[in-house]
Design an enzyme around this catalytic site. Structure first.
Site, PDB file in Angstrom:
ATOM      1  N   ASN A 174      20.682  56.536  24.039  1.00 56.32           N
ATOM      2  CA  ASN A 174      20.863  57.535  22.982  1.00 56.32           C
ATOM      3  C   ASN A 174      19.638  57.526  22.071  1.00 56.32           C
ATOM      4  O   ASN A 174      18.726  56.728  22.267  1.00 56.32           O
ATOM      5  CB  ASN A 174      22.168  57.287  22.209  1.00 56.32           C
ATOM      6  CG  ASN A 174      22.182  55.923  21.543  1.00 56.32           C
ATOM      7  OD1 ASN A 174      21.382  55.663  20.657  1.00 56.32           O
ATOM      8  ND2 ASN A 174      23.076  55.052  21.989  1.00 56.32           N
ATOM      9  N   ASP A 244      29.563  54.154  24.386  1.00 57.41           N
ATOM     10  CA  ASP A 244      31.019  54.066  24.523  1.00 57.41           C
ATOM     11  C   ASP A 244      31.427  53.912  25.977  1.00 57.41           C
ATOM     12  O   ASP A 244      32.512  53.433  26.285  1.00 57.41           O
ATOM     13  CB  ASP A 244      31.676  55.331  23.940  1.00 57.41           C
ATOM     14  CG  ASP A 244      31.572  55.360  22.428  1.00 57.41           C
ATOM     15  OD1 ASP A 244      31.491  54.273  21.828  1.00 57.41           O
ATOM     16  OD2 ASP A 244      31.561  56.465  21.844  1.00 57.41           O
ATOM     17  N   LYS A 254      17.353  52.564  43.948  1.00 56.61           N
ATOM     18  CA  LYS A 254      17.161  53.849  43.261  1.00 56.61           C
ATOM     19  C   LYS A 254      17.997  54.938  43.956  1.00 56.61           C
ATOM     20  O   LYS A 254      17.944  55.045  45.188  1.00 56.61           O
ATOM     21  CB  LYS A 254      15.672  54.205  43.316  1.00 56.61           C
ATOM     22  CG  LYS A 254      15.335  55.447  42.545  1.00 56.61           C
ATOM     23  CD  LYS A 254      13.863  55.791  42.680  1.00 56.61           C
ATOM     24  CE  LYS A 254      13.617  57.169  42.124  1.00 56.61           C
ATOM     25  NZ  LYS A 254      12.430  57.792  42.671  1.00 56.61           N
ATOM     26  N   PHE A 289      29.767  51.464  10.985  1.00 57.97           N
ATOM     27  CA  PHE A 289      29.191  52.771  10.738  1.00 57.97           C
ATOM     28  C   PHE A 289      30.080  53.813  11.408  1.00 57.97           C
ATOM     29  O   PHE A 289      30.820  53.493  12.339  1.00 57.97           O
ATOM     30  CB  PHE A 289      27.771  52.858  11.320  1.00 57.97           C
ATOM     31  CG  PHE A 289      26.710  52.389  10.352  1.00 57.97           C
ATOM     32  CD1 PHE A 289      26.667  51.064   9.942  1.00 57.97           C
ATOM     33  CD2 PHE A 289      25.758  53.275   9.850  1.00 57.97           C
ATOM     34  CE1 PHE A 289      25.704  50.623   9.046  1.00 57.97           C
ATOM     35  CE2 PHE A 289      24.785  52.848   8.955  1.00 57.97           C
ATOM     36  CZ  PHE A 289      24.761  51.519   8.550  1.00 57.97           C
ATOM     37  N   LYS A 303      38.483  55.565  11.323  1.00 60.36           N
ATOM     38  CA  LYS A 303      37.777  54.421  11.933  1.00 60.36           C
ATOM     39  C   LYS A 303      37.973  53.156  11.097  1.00 60.36           C
ATOM     40  O   LYS A 303      38.188  52.069  11.633  1.00 60.36           O
ATOM     41  CB  LYS A 303      36.274  54.722  12.083  1.00 60.36           C
ATOM     42  CG  LYS A 303      35.982  55.523  13.354  1.00 60.36           C
ATOM     43  CD  LYS A 303      34.526  55.898  13.519  1.00 60.36           C
ATOM     44  CE  LYS A 303      34.427  56.925  14.650  1.00 60.36           C
ATOM     45  NZ  LYS A 303      33.149  57.611  14.703  1.00 60.36           N
ATOM     46  N   LYS A 307      39.999  50.411  13.186  1.00 53.14           N
ATOM     47  CA  LYS A 307      39.215  49.243  13.612  1.00 53.14           C
ATOM     48  C   LYS A 307      39.413  48.058  12.668  1.00 53.14           C
ATOM     49  O   LYS A 307      38.921  46.985  12.912  1.00 53.14           O
ATOM     50  CB  LYS A 307      37.729  49.620  13.702  1.00 53.14           C
ATOM     51  CG  LYS A 307      37.432  50.737  14.709  1.00 53.14           C
ATOM     52  CD  LYS A 307      35.962  50.805  15.077  1.00 53.14           C
ATOM     53  CE  LYS A 307      35.663  52.066  15.867  1.00 53.14           C
ATOM     54  NZ  LYS A 307      34.359  52.039  16.528  1.00 53.14           N
TER      55      LYS A 307
HETATM   56  N1  CTP Z   1      30.775  50.463  17.917  1.00 51.61           N
HETATM   57  C1  CTP Z   1      30.864  49.226  18.507  1.00 51.61           C
HETATM   58  N2  CTP Z   1      31.063  49.125  19.841  1.00 51.61           N
HETATM   59  C2  CTP Z   1      31.194  50.216  20.604  1.00 51.61           C
HETATM   60  C3  CTP Z   1      31.105  51.499  20.010  1.00 51.61           C
HETATM   61  C4  CTP Z   1      30.898  51.582  18.647  1.00 51.61           C
HETATM   62  O1  CTP Z   1      30.749  48.221  17.805  1.00 51.61           O
HETATM   63  N3  CTP Z   1      31.393  50.077  21.910  1.00 51.61           N
HETATM   64  C5  CTP Z   1      30.573  50.506  16.459  1.00 51.61           C
HETATM   65  C6  CTP Z   1      29.270  51.095  15.980  1.00 51.61           C
HETATM   66  O2  CTP Z   1      28.259  50.104  15.868  1.00 51.61           O
HETATM   67  C7  CTP Z   1      29.671  51.651  14.623  1.00 51.61           C
HETATM   68  C8  CTP Z   1      31.123  52.028  14.799  1.00 51.61           C
HETATM   69  O3  CTP Z   1      31.581  51.325  15.950  1.00 51.61           O
HETATM   70  O4  CTP Z   1      29.600  50.646  13.624  1.00 51.61           O
HETATM   71  C9  CTP Z   1      31.415  53.490  14.976  1.00 51.61           C
HETATM   72  O5  CTP Z   1      30.630  54.029  15.984  1.00 51.61           O
HETATM   73  P1  CTP Z   1      30.752  55.578  16.327  1.00 51.61           P
HETATM   74  O6  CTP Z   1      29.847  55.899  17.471  1.00 51.61           O
HETATM   75  O7  CTP Z   1      30.639  56.394  15.072  1.00 51.61           O
HETATM   76  O8  CTP Z   1      32.273  55.724  16.756  1.00 51.61           O
HETATM   77  P2  CTP Z   1      33.097  55.340  18.018  1.00 51.61           P
HETATM   78  O9  CTP Z   1      33.990  54.224  17.642  1.00 51.61           O
HETATM   79  O10 CTP Z   1      32.198  55.087  19.192  1.00 51.61           O
HETATM   80  O11 CTP Z   1      33.985  56.620  18.234  1.00 51.61           O
HETATM   81  P3  CTP Z   1      33.553  58.135  18.602  1.00 51.61           P
HETATM   82  O12 CTP Z   1      32.293  58.018  19.434  1.00 51.61           O
HETATM   83  O13 CTP Z   1      34.723  58.644  19.335  1.00 51.61           O
HETATM   84  O14 CTP Z   1      33.315  58.844  17.285  1.00 51.61           O
END
Ligand code: CTP
Length: 367
Positions: A174, A244, A254, A289, A303, A307
């Site tokens: 990303n 995610d 490859k 975050f 969240k 969480k």
């Molecule tokens: N995060 C994490 N581990 C993951 C995904 C996210 O620790 N596998 C943490 C990120 O570092 C951040 C928080 O979760 O502190 C929220 O991340 P965000 O991408 O906003 O949300 P998601 O929980 O991934 O949900 P969504 O993508 O559905 O908004």
């Protein structure tokens, strides 16, 4: 000023003495023969010992207590803070022997001014380039004079993206630059915290000695590093943009171009933030975050609750100049006591200061 025999291949004592207007020591006997055992005097006179550049050789000598030149002799006699700025060829830096020696010295209290990537004296480009002298000076001065708000506190920070491999040459990643996490690490460190920074791939560097950097690539590696570091942390701030989903299988070779479409099966990664929140004790504070593009406040509050975090830092990509790939950011801080505080668009260093102060207030840290 002390120079090693190897340094004399690059520069003469006379040039150094003339330019710095300081006495230059080159030979342990020159030190030892002095009536007042001058190497001890030198060690006592200094406020700190800064070794820049610190070669693989001197790091090895320090780690093993070898005193066969003026500098390694002085090191053993010195009880003041010792700063090392490793600088060497990339392969040498990554060699397990050198890494082990750096680890040993760190554990004995030496402060490592981490090197970055760039053009090296051996003519190649890569990790192992010493930070610019001005940066080193700032880092040393900061470390010696830093305020004590977070002294004695261990802070775990995640930063950057994760790369999830598809095959040996491709990954899902990303656009995160890691800047917000690095700025947070620097702010905590400059306020006296011992910081462990677990970061995904990024070109950013840090020079502060009380930031211990752990490089990872995948979400699974980031989770593993965090699990190891979290039990000893007082505060954890999860600023990384963790994938995610990760490919269910990594192709061993490859993937060749063939059919018109290609499907890659993905499976969910473990949520690191949620995992740490489940494990947290009452003396630990976990900050997450939330990166949102719509229904920002509502999603961020969900969240925080789901969480079980203490604080959520909300970033909306709808705010121009905020979030990924910007030097600036605009955040809303939400805590589990129901407080909501929205800031202004600022440089990420200033936003980091706001976040760190908010955490200090939340934890009632006032010293
Ligand atoms: N995060 C994490 N581990 C993951 C995904 C996210 O620790 N596998 C943490 C990120 O570092 C951040 C928080 O979760 O502190 C929220 O991340 P965000 O991408 O906003 O949300 P998601 O929980 O991934 O949900 P969504 O993508 O559905 O908004």
């Amino acid at each position: 000023m002390v120079v090693t025999p190897n340094a004399l291949h690059f520069v003469t004592p006379l040039s150094l003495q003339t330019l710095s207007q300081n006495k230059v020591y080159t030979d342990p006997f020159q030190i030892l023969e002095n009536v007042d055992v001058e190497h001890i005097a030198l060690a006592e006179w200094a406020d700190a010992l800064v070794v820049a550049p610190a070669t693989a050789n001197i790091i090895g000598k320090f780690a093993h207590g070898i005193a066969d030149d003026a500098l390694s002799t002085l090191f053993l006699a010195c009880s003041k803070p010792v700063f090392l700025a490793p600088a060497m060829n990339t392969k040498m830096l990554h060699h397990p022997a050198v890494q082990q020696n750096i680890h040993t010295l760190r554990q004995r209290g030496c402060l490592i001014l981490e090197s970055g990537a760039g053009y090296l004296a051996c003519g190649t480009t890569g990790d192992g380039r010493m930070q610019e002298p001005e940066q080193l000076c700032d880092a040393v001065m900061q470390a010696l004079t830093r305020p004590a708000l977070f002294t004695g506190k261990k802070v775990l920070i995640t930063a950057g993206p994760t790369y999830e491999p598809i095959d040996p040459v491709r990954f899902i990643g990303n656009f995160s630059s890691g800047l917000m996490g690095f700025r947070l690490a620097e702010t905590f460190a400059s306020l006296g915290a011992d910081v462990t920074l677990v970061t995904g791939p990024t070109h950013l560097t840090t020079a502060l000695p009380n930031i211990h950097r752990i490089n990872v690539q995948t979400a699974a590696q980031m989770l593993e590093a965090c699990q190891k570091e979290f039990p000893s942390a007082h505060i954890a701030v999860m600023a990384a943009a963790v994938a995610d989903y990760t490919p269910t299988n990594v192709a061993p070779e490859k993937i060749k171009k063939s059919a018109k479409t290609l499907q890659i099966s993905l499976q969910k990664t473990t949520d690191i933030l949620a995992t740490l929140c489940k494990q947290k004790t009452k003396n630990q504070c976990v900050v997450g975050f939330a990166l949102e593009t719509e229904h920002e406040l509502e999603n961020a509050k969900a969240k925080l609750k789901n969480k079980k975090a203490d604080i959520i830092v909300l970033n909306s990509l709808r705010n121009e100049g905020a979030g990924f790939q910007h030097a600036t950011n605009l955040v809303t801080l939400i805590d589990k006591n129901g407080n909501v505080q929205t800031g202004e668009l600022k440089d990420k260093s200033e936003v980091a200061e706001d976040i760190v102060r908010y955490i200090a207030d939340y934890l009632k840290i006032t010293k």
